[in-house]
Design a protein around this motif. Sequence first.
Motif, short mmCIF file in Angstrom:
data_model
loop_
_atom_site.label_atom_id
_atom_site.label_comp_id
_atom_site.label_asym_id
_atom_site.label_seq_id
_atom_site.Cartn_x
_atom_site.Cartn_y
_atom_site.Cartn_z
N ARG A 42 0.84 -1.18 0.00
CA ARG A 42 0.00 0.00 0.00
C ARG A 42 0.89 1.25 0.00
O ARG A 42 1.90 1.28 0.71
CB ARG A 42 -0.89 0.01 1.24
CG ARG A 42 -1.88 1.15 1.31
CD ARG A 42 -2.71 1.03 2.57
NE ARG A 42 -1.91 1.20 3.77
CZ ARG A 42 -2.25 0.73 4.97
NH1 ARG A 42 -3.35 0.05 5.11
NH2 ARG A 42 -1.47 0.95 6.00
N GLU A 43 0.51 2.25 -0.78
CA GLU A 43 1.30 3.47 -0.83
C GLU A 43 0.43 4.71 -0.63
O GLU A 43 -0.76 4.74 -0.99
CB GLU A 43 2.05 3.59 -2.16
CG GLU A 43 1.19 3.74 -3.38
CD GLU A 43 2.00 4.03 -4.64
OE1 GLU A 43 3.22 4.26 -4.55
OE2 GLU A 43 1.38 4.02 -5.73
N PHE A 44 1.04 5.72 -0.07
CA PHE A 44 0.39 7.01 0.18
C PHE A 44 0.15 7.73 -1.14
O PHE A 44 1.01 7.71 -2.02
CB PHE A 44 1.30 7.84 1.09
CG PHE A 44 0.89 9.26 1.25
CD1 PHE A 44 1.47 10.26 0.48
CD2 PHE A 44 -0.09 9.62 2.17
CE1 PHE A 44 1.10 11.57 0.62
CE2 PHE A 44 -0.47 10.95 2.32
CZ PHE A 44 0.13 11.92 1.54
N VAL A 45 -1.01 8.37 -1.27
CA VAL A 45 -1.33 9.14 -2.47
C VAL A 45 -1.45 10.63 -2.14
O VAL A 45 -0.79 11.46 -2.75
CB VAL A 45 -2.64 8.64 -3.11
CG1 VAL A 45 -3.04 9.53 -4.29
CG2 VAL A 45 -2.50 7.19 -3.55
N ALA A 46 -2.32 10.97 -1.19
CA ALA A 46 -2.54 12.37 -0.84
C ALA A 46 -3.21 12.46 0.51
O ALA A 46 -3.93 11.54 0.91
CB ALA A 46 -3.40 13.06 -1.90
N ALA A 47 -2.96 13.56 1.23
CA ALA A 47 -3.55 13.77 2.55
C ALA A 47 -3.94 15.22 2.74
O ALA A 47 -3.32 16.13 2.17
CB ALA A 47 -2.60 13.33 3.65
N SER A 48 -4.95 15.41 3.58
CA SER A 48 -5.43 16.75 3.91
C SER A 48 -5.74 16.81 5.40
O SER A 48 -6.43 15.94 5.92
CB SER A 48 -6.69 17.06 3.10
OG SER A 48 -7.31 18.24 3.56
N GLY A 49 -5.21 17.85 6.07
CA GLY A 49 -5.48 18.03 7.48
C GLY A 49 -5.30 19.48 7.86
O GLY A 49 -4.19 20.01 7.70
N GLY A 50 -6.33 20.15 8.34
CA GLY A 50 -6.23 21.58 8.61
C GLY A 50 -5.91 22.30 7.32
O GLY A 50 -6.61 22.15 6.32
N VAL A 98 -0.11 13.86 10.76
CA VAL A 98 1.21 13.26 10.57
C VAL A 98 1.11 11.74 10.48
O VAL A 98 1.90 11.09 9.79
CB VAL A 98 2.17 13.69 11.69
CG1 VAL A 98 1.71 13.16 13.04
CG2 VAL A 98 3.59 13.23 11.40
N ARG A 99 0.14 11.15 11.16
CA ARG A 99 -0.02 9.70 11.09
C ARG A 99 -0.35 9.26 9.67
O ARG A 99 0.19 8.26 9.18
CB ARG A 99 -1.12 9.24 12.04
CG ARG A 99 -0.69 9.16 13.50
CD ARG A 99 -1.85 8.79 14.40
NE ARG A 99 -2.61 7.64 13.95
CZ ARG A 99 -2.22 6.39 14.11
NH1 ARG A 99 -1.06 6.13 14.68
NH2 ARG A 99 -2.98 5.39 13.68
N LEU A 100 -1.20 9.99 9.01
CA LEU A 100 -1.57 9.62 7.64
C LEU A 100 -0.37 9.79 6.71
O LEU A 100 -0.13 8.93 5.86
CB LEU A 100 -2.74 10.47 7.17
CG LEU A 100 -4.08 10.18 7.85
CD1 LEU A 100 -5.12 11.20 7.42
CD2 LEU A 100 -4.55 8.78 7.53
N VAL A 101 0.33 10.88 6.85
CA VAL A 101 1.49 11.12 5.99
C VAL A 101 2.54 10.03 6.18
O VAL A 101 3.25 9.67 5.23
CB VAL A 101 2.08 12.52 6.27
CG1 VAL A 101 3.38 12.72 5.53
CG2 VAL A 101 1.08 13.59 5.87
N GLN A 102 2.59 9.51 7.39
CA GLN A 102 3.55 8.44 7.68
C GLN A 102 3.02 7.06 7.32
O GLN A 102 3.72 6.07 7.48
CB GLN A 102 3.94 8.48 9.16
CG GLN A 102 4.74 9.71 9.53
CD GLN A 102 5.02 9.81 11.01
OE1 GLN A 102 4.39 9.14 11.83
NE2 GLN A 102 5.97 10.66 11.39
#
Length: 118
Positions: A42-50, A98-102
Motif C-alpha cells: 500500500r502506498e500514500f497518495v494524498a492527505a489533507s489536514g487543517g 502526521v499519522r496519515l502522511v507516515q
Amino acid sequence: QVQLVESGGGLVQAGGSLRLSCAASGRTYAMAWFRQAPGKEREFVAASGGLQIKYADSVKGRFTISREDAKNMMYLEMNNLKPEDTAVYYCAGAKQYVRLVQGSGDYWGQGTQVTVSS
C-alpha cells in the motif's frame, strides 16, 4: 469509530479522468487517500489536514484532494491517468495529520478499484 465508504472507481483509458469520493460517518480531522496495486505494498497518495495538503511525487500535478467538511466528504480528482495508477484506492482518516502522511490511519474504507487501460 468513523465509517468510511469510497465510491467512483472504474475503468478508464490512459489520459482520462476519474473522481473518487469518500463518505465519512463522522468528522475526521485528517483524511487521506492510499492505493495498493496487485503484488505491491500500500502506498500514500494524498492527505489533507487543517491547512496542510501533501501529495506523493508520482501524482503531483495530476491528482487533487479536496474536502467538504460540512458533508463529511473527501474527494480525489484524478487527471491524466496512467496505467501505473491502476490500484485499489482506499480512504483513510486519523486524528493526527502526521499519522496519515507516515502511512498510518485510525479509520479505513473498503476500497474502490481504479483500472487504467493503455
